[in-house]
Write an enzyme that holds these catalytic residues in place. Sequence first.
Site, PDB file in Angstrom:
ATOM      1  N   HIS A 151       0.836  -1.203   0.000  1.00 14.26           N
ATOM      2  CA  HIS A 151       0.000   0.000   0.000  1.00 14.26           C
ATOM      3  C   HIS A 151       0.872   1.254   0.000  1.00 14.26           C
ATOM      4  O   HIS A 151       2.073   1.202   0.253  1.00 14.26           O
ATOM      5  CB  HIS A 151      -0.933   0.016   1.212  1.00 14.26           C
ATOM      6  CG  HIS A 151      -2.145  -0.845   1.056  1.00 14.26           C
ATOM      7  ND1 HIS A 151      -2.112  -2.209   1.253  1.00 14.26           N
ATOM      8  CD2 HIS A 151      -3.423  -0.546   0.702  1.00 14.26           C
ATOM      9  CE1 HIS A 151      -3.313  -2.715   1.043  1.00 14.26           C
ATOM     10  NE2 HIS A 151      -4.129  -1.727   0.705  1.00 14.26           N
ATOM     11  N   LYS A 155      -0.811   4.764   4.686  1.00 12.67           N
ATOM     12  CA  LYS A 155      -1.719   3.804   5.329  1.00 12.67           C
ATOM     13  C   LYS A 155      -1.200   3.497   6.731  1.00 12.67           C
ATOM     14  O   LYS A 155      -0.046   3.090   6.902  1.00 12.67           O
ATOM     15  CB  LYS A 155      -1.838   2.532   4.498  1.00 12.67           C
ATOM     16  CG  LYS A 155      -2.866   1.540   5.042  1.00 12.67           C
ATOM     17  CD  LYS A 155      -3.105   0.395   4.071  1.00 12.67           C
ATOM     18  CE  LYS A 155      -4.079  -0.628   4.625  1.00 12.67           C
ATOM     19  NZ  LYS A 155      -5.404  -0.048   4.940  1.00 12.67           N
TER      20      LYS A 155
END
Length: 263
Positions: A151, A155
Amino acid sequence: MIRVAVFGAAGRMGATVCRAVLGDPQLELVAAVDPLHAGIDLRQFGVEASSMQIARSADALADAGAEVAVDFTVVDAARENVNWCADHGVHAVVGTTGFGDADLDAFRERFAASSANAVIAPNFAIGAVLMIRFAELAAPYFESAEVIELHHDQKVDAPSGTAMLTVQRMATASAEWSADPTTTTVVEGARGGVGAGGIHVHSVRLRGLVAHEEVLLGTTGQSLSIRHDSYDRTSFMPGVLLAVKAVGDRPGLTLGLDPLLGL
């Protein structure tokens, strides 16, 4: 027309949801909420089609007569937002991750007593939902598996909700997984975290990524790789809009997009 509100409207996902709602002829954007950006015009966050001012609190949903609220915030804020929706009869579509089993049990009880419903999904990309289903189908035919999720560098939770759901579904599909052969770890954490069934999960956080996951399965003489890549946040919008339109017909709490897709 379904009257839609968005929590976290100034965030990257929230602004993308606002644009998607505005672009759908069956939906109407009636409220945008983000306490940190209250009073600012949505156009400043790339939502060019709306001159709506961002509201500070969920009370704006009641004032606007919202029927469905979409939440892409952080877990503490989302917990309050979801409970507000249940208490005020507003359907909730939630993409925020990080909820524990106790949270989901509490939501299930709350919406069972509410006139509103909720759809909570760790991933609204239809391809990701299919990836999890494919991994679940493959699990009984392999003895070893690992999951790598990748990601963007903003995040805050790891592993991702999608990875945890993938591992859980695979472990439910098969209880027979080979033991980790590692006896010496040179760098602590090199083997990642251990999820359901003893399946290892590895989290990558890297600038330039959006949301990606690869499931690796192995057995004698062969391996299978199942991968999904979201290159842009618009990849989540078909699933979000599907949930917004379907949530009113799904009593109580629905977890994941699978039931909406007939999987």
